[in-house]
Design a protein around this motif. Sequence first.
Motif, PDB file in Angstrom:
ATOM      1  N   GLU A  25       0.823  -1.213   0.000  1.00 23.57           N
ATOM      2  CA  GLU A  25       0.000   0.000   0.000  1.00 23.57           C
ATOM      3  C   GLU A  25       0.854   1.258   0.000  1.00 23.57           C
ATOM      4  O   GLU A  25       0.541   2.237  -0.690  1.00 23.57           O
ATOM      5  CB  GLU A  25      -0.922  -0.008   1.219  1.00 23.57           C
ATOM      6  CG  GLU A  25      -2.029  -1.052   1.163  1.00 23.57           C
ATOM      7  CD  GLU A  25      -2.926  -1.012   2.383  1.00 23.57           C
ATOM      8  OE1 GLU A  25      -2.790  -0.059   3.184  1.00 23.57           O
ATOM      9  OE2 GLU A  25      -3.758  -1.915   2.546  1.00 23.57           O
ATOM     10  N   CYS A  26       1.939   1.248   0.765  1.00 25.64           N
ATOM     11  CA  CYS A  26       2.779   2.448   0.883  1.00 25.64           C
ATOM     12  C   CYS A  26       3.546   2.751  -0.401  1.00 25.64           C
ATOM     13  O   CYS A  26       3.810   3.921  -0.708  1.00 25.64           O
ATOM     14  CB  CYS A  26       3.777   2.284   2.032  1.00 25.64           C
ATOM     15  SG  CYS A  26       3.021   2.302   3.668  1.00 25.64           S
ATOM     16  N   PHE A  27       3.920   1.699  -1.138  1.00 22.78           N
ATOM     17  CA  PHE A  27       4.749   1.884  -2.323  1.00 22.78           C
ATOM     18  C   PHE A  27       3.935   1.585  -3.581  1.00 22.78           C
ATOM     19  O   PHE A  27       4.305   0.752  -4.403  1.00 22.78           O
ATOM     20  CB  PHE A  27       5.992   0.996  -2.245  1.00 22.78           C
ATOM     21  CG  PHE A  27       6.912   1.373  -1.117  1.00 22.78           C
ATOM     22  CD1 PHE A  27       7.948   2.270  -1.317  1.00 22.78           C
ATOM     23  CD2 PHE A  27       6.715   0.864   0.158  1.00 22.78           C
ATOM     24  CE1 PHE A  27       8.782   2.628  -0.273  1.00 22.78           C
ATOM     25  CE2 PHE A  27       7.544   1.212   1.207  1.00 22.78           C
ATOM     26  CZ  PHE A  27       8.579   2.106   0.997  1.00 22.78           C
ATOM     27  N   ASN A  28       2.821   2.291  -3.714  1.00 21.12           N
ATOM     28  CA  ASN A  28       1.955   2.087  -4.869  1.00 21.12           C
ATOM     29  C   ASN A  28       1.334   3.409  -5.286  1.00 21.12           C
ATOM     30  O   ASN A  28       0.738   4.107  -4.454  1.00 21.12           O
ATOM     31  CB  ASN A  28       0.854   1.076  -4.536  1.00 21.12           C
ATOM     32  CG  ASN A  28       0.737   0.019  -5.621  1.00 21.12           C
ATOM     33  OD1 ASN A  28       0.374   0.332  -6.744  1.00 21.12           O
ATOM     34  ND2 ASN A  28       1.061  -1.218  -5.275  1.00 21.12           N
ATOM     35  N   ASP A  29       1.474   3.719  -6.573  1.00 24.18           N
ATOM     36  CA  ASP A  29       0.911   4.939  -7.172  1.00 24.18           C
ATOM     37  C   ASP A  29       1.527   6.201  -6.567  1.00 24.18           C
ATOM     38  O   ASP A  29       2.394   6.813  -7.171  1.00 24.18           O
ATOM     39  CB  ASP A  29      -0.609   4.952  -7.042  1.00 24.18           C
ATOM     40  CG  ASP A  29      -1.260   3.950  -7.983  1.00 24.18           C
ATOM     41  OD1 ASP A  29      -0.668   3.674  -9.040  1.00 24.18           O
ATOM     42  OD2 ASP A  29      -2.327   3.430  -7.652  1.00 24.18           O
ATOM     43  N   THR A  30       1.105   6.624  -5.376  1.00 25.82           N
ATOM     44  CA  THR A  30       1.712   7.783  -4.721  1.00 25.82           C
ATOM     45  C   THR A  30       2.914   7.288  -3.928  1.00 25.82           C
ATOM     46  O   THR A  30       2.775   6.738  -2.837  1.00 25.82           O
ATOM     47  CB  THR A  30       0.703   8.476  -3.787  1.00 25.82           C
ATOM     48  OG1 THR A  30      -0.458   8.828  -4.541  1.00 25.82           O
ATOM     49  CG2 THR A  30       1.302   9.729  -3.187  1.00 25.82           C
ATOM     50  N   LEU A  31       4.107   7.481  -4.493  1.00 18.95           N
ATOM     51  CA  LEU A  31       5.306   6.872  -3.934  1.00 18.95           C
ATOM     52  C   LEU A  31       5.984   7.799  -2.931  1.00 18.95           C
ATOM     53  O   LEU A  31       6.001   9.017  -3.109  1.00 18.95           O
ATOM     54  CB  LEU A  31       6.279   6.521  -5.069  1.00 18.95           C
ATOM     55  CG  LEU A  31       5.708   5.562  -6.122  1.00 18.95           C
ATOM     56  CD1 LEU A  31       6.692   5.382  -7.254  1.00 18.95           C
ATOM     57  CD2 LEU A  31       5.352   4.221  -5.499  1.00 18.95           C
TER      58      LEU A  31
ATOM     59  N   HIS B 146      12.851   5.518  -5.524  1.00 17.59           N
ATOM     60  CA  HIS B 146      13.079   5.724  -6.952  1.00 17.59           C
ATOM     61  C   HIS B 146      12.676   4.518  -7.807  1.00 17.59           C
ATOM     62  O   HIS B 146      13.035   4.448  -8.987  1.00 17.59           O
ATOM     63  CB  HIS B 146      14.557   6.053  -7.201  1.00 17.59           C
ATOM     64  CG  HIS B 146      15.032   7.252  -6.433  1.00 17.59           C
ATOM     65  ND1 HIS B 146      14.574   8.530  -6.684  1.00 17.59           N
ATOM     66  CD2 HIS B 146      15.908   7.358  -5.389  1.00 17.59           C
ATOM     67  CE1 HIS B 146      15.151   9.386  -5.853  1.00 17.59           C
ATOM     68  NE2 HIS B 146      15.958   8.702  -5.050  1.00 17.59           N
ATOM     69  N   GLY B 147      11.950   3.591  -7.230  1.00 22.98           N
ATOM     70  CA  GLY B 147      11.537   2.426  -7.991  1.00 22.98           C
ATOM     71  C   GLY B 147      10.133   2.568  -8.552  1.00 22.98           C
ATOM     72  O   GLY B 147       9.512   3.629  -8.487  1.00 22.98           O
ATOM     73  N   ARG B 148       9.633   1.457  -9.124  1.00 31.91           N
ATOM     74  CA  ARG B 148       8.256   1.399  -9.620  1.00 31.91           C
ATOM     75  C   ARG B 148       7.323   1.065  -8.467  1.00 31.91           C
ATOM     76  O   ARG B 148       7.762   0.672  -7.382  1.00 31.91           O
ATOM     77  CB  ARG B 148       8.126   0.308 -10.696  1.00 31.91           C
ATOM     78  CG  ARG B 148       9.009   0.497 -11.915  1.00 31.91           C
ATOM     79  CD  ARG B 148       8.746  -0.612 -12.939  1.00 31.91           C
ATOM     80  NE  ARG B 148       9.092  -1.931 -12.423  1.00 31.91           N
ATOM     81  CZ  ARG B 148      10.297  -2.471 -12.530  1.00 31.91           C
ATOM     82  NH1 ARG B 148      11.275  -1.814 -13.100  1.00 31.91           N
ATOM     83  NH2 ARG B 148      10.538  -3.690 -12.050  1.00 31.91           N
ATOM     84  N   SER B 149       6.047   1.199  -8.709  1.00 32.41           N
ATOM     85  CA  SER B 149       5.072   0.713  -7.742  1.00 32.41           C
ATOM     86  C   SER B 149       5.287  -0.781  -7.526  1.00 32.41           C
ATOM     87  O   SER B 149       5.550  -1.529  -8.480  1.00 32.41           O
ATOM     88  CB  SER B 149       3.650   0.966  -8.248  1.00 32.41           C
ATOM     89  OG  SER B 149       3.365   2.345  -8.299  1.00 32.41           O
ATOM     90  N   VAL B 150       5.207  -1.215  -6.289  1.00 30.79           N
ATOM     91  CA  VAL B 150       5.375  -2.637  -5.991  1.00 30.79           C
ATOM     92  C   VAL B 150       4.288  -3.426  -6.721  1.00 30.79           C
ATOM     93  O   VAL B 150       3.105  -3.069  -6.676  1.00 30.79           O
ATOM     94  CB  VAL B 150       5.298  -2.892  -4.471  1.00 30.79           C
ATOM     95  CG1 VAL B 150       5.260  -4.390  -4.166  1.00 30.79           C
ATOM     96  CG2 VAL B 150       6.487  -2.245  -3.786  1.00 30.79           C
ATOM     97  N   SER B 151       4.710  -4.481  -7.410  1.00 30.98           N
ATOM     98  CA  SER B 151       3.761  -5.249  -8.220  1.00 30.98           C
ATOM     99  C   SER B 151       4.251  -6.683  -8.353  1.00 30.98           C
ATOM    100  O   SER B 151       5.312  -7.052  -7.822  1.00 30.98           O
ATOM    101  CB  SER B 151       3.629  -4.618  -9.618  1.00 30.98           C
ATOM    102  OG  SER B 151       4.869  -4.691 -10.302  1.00 30.98           O
TER     103      SER B 151
END
Length: 558
Positions: free
Chosen positions: A505-511, A516-521
């Motif tokens: 949740e924290c590292f998704n869309d609004t980072l 400096h990475g992508r949204s976690v997926s």
Amino acid sequence: MDIVSLLRLNIRRSGGGRVYADCPLCGDRRGRLSILPSENVWRCHHCGEHGGMLALYGKVFSVDNSTAYREICDTLLDNSFALEYQTAGQAAPAAVHEVVSQAEKASADEIHRTFSALLSMLTLNSAHREHLRTVRGLTDEQIEGFGFKSTPPPRMCRVLTQQLMQRGYTVQGVPGFYINDYGKWTVKFYQRTSGIIIPLQEIDGLIHGLQIRLDTPIKDKDDPPEKVGTKYLPLTSSGKQMGTGSGSPVHFVGDLCAHAVYVTEGALKADICHALTGRTFVATIGANNVAPLDSLFALLKQNGVQEIVEADDMDKFHNAAVHNGALKICRMAKEHGIACRRLILNPNYKGMDDWLLAQRRKKYANEEKKQMERKNFKEMYLSGLCDMDYLDICTEDWQNIPGNDISLREHLGLTEHEYEVFLQEDVSISFEDLLNSQRRERHFRIYQLELRNDRILPFAFQGIEKLYAAGYDQPPASEYRLIYDGYFVAPVEQTDAEVLERIFECFNDTLPQGYHGRSVSMSDVIELYDENGRKYFYCDHVGFAPVRFSPMLAKRGE
């Protein structure tokens, strides 16, 4: 055609001097392999492979042309090739197919006039309108502006065609129209291909073709259960008497003098993205069918377009056809002197339209959630979301609640013992120490795949079953880069699964700032570590799967 017979290709249809078969190279079963016997050439409109007759044989068996020529001659001189079919009670594959007369394609102006008139005679049913509203996020005004319609029932095809002809519109040479077995002009709408009609409008403002988003995707009988099937079909009458192929129109929506133009696959996707962003989009009909972009890019360059943004779906990182098409877009743009960049979206969404719609819905959902949910002081403190100073703010808020019917203890979320310590400040333990004993730091690292333009990874942004199917028993750390090493404060009783979900949740869309990475997926690897050891988890379809991982092989930093 002898080589087609030797390769046992499954021929789907023929007409206009061409034969359409399933491709033995990419495995596509929709008849996308176009063979022109008169020229001894072929091209697959799915994977992009093409060449002469020797190359077709050579690519299938991985031999050079001289070896292919020798093997073909040896086989054709051996009667066992024909006898094999006779023994099985089958006729040998025919090299000569029924010739069907095809109409010469009408002019662009005539095609536009006929399609515009046809669309004006059709309506959009309530189910299709509701889909475009609720699932696709379009307004009624946008739906009308894009000209979407529903396919007519098959019984109306001859009536519609007759009305068009009576009003002076051209049907001969217009894709989709043909002469049926009774010698009557009609248009090719079938019950099994019913759906939403999408006009394909090129940069000249004319409708060059129509595409149908099928209500029910068409699956081949040999398709695996997990395959969705074909969801979009062009309106074409290729292979029908006096029919006409659809060609490969390039759909254009927006400003032809825009600074940047986004290129994606699928006209409906382009329309939705334009409606949600106001930006200019170009859509190809097929991810690898990018050849028509060449002349378009030349015109865009003349109009002052400075940047092409390749915006294909995220499966370009594991699907060879999409990957190759995306690379061709960038290469073609640079050949015309236009800068090109690749758009990498949040990998949790397939395409740009999905991501844009999700952002809009998430915005509304978050606003509602904020109104419905509010963590109390203890919950926030144990999760590291506030410090002790926030205690005074919560106390003041409680005093200002009109008609307050709950106690301060309940408002703060404290137990009776915690509340007593808070009030009395027992010398044996401070209130802050009491709460601190109930929380701890959870350290974690995020590893993400290193994306490169020159190749694909079959499990990129895919579930763990794709990782195993690609022959790996654990995520290959050498393909990963360490993106982030950090921690947050969490309640002591919070499980690993709950910590992983919080990371997601924290590292998704609004980072977060500094990340400096992508949204976690899917395909990301998360490491949870403390003084007792390390544990690794693969981001899967739902939740995280425990895996083995060799972090020393992963790349470090940017």
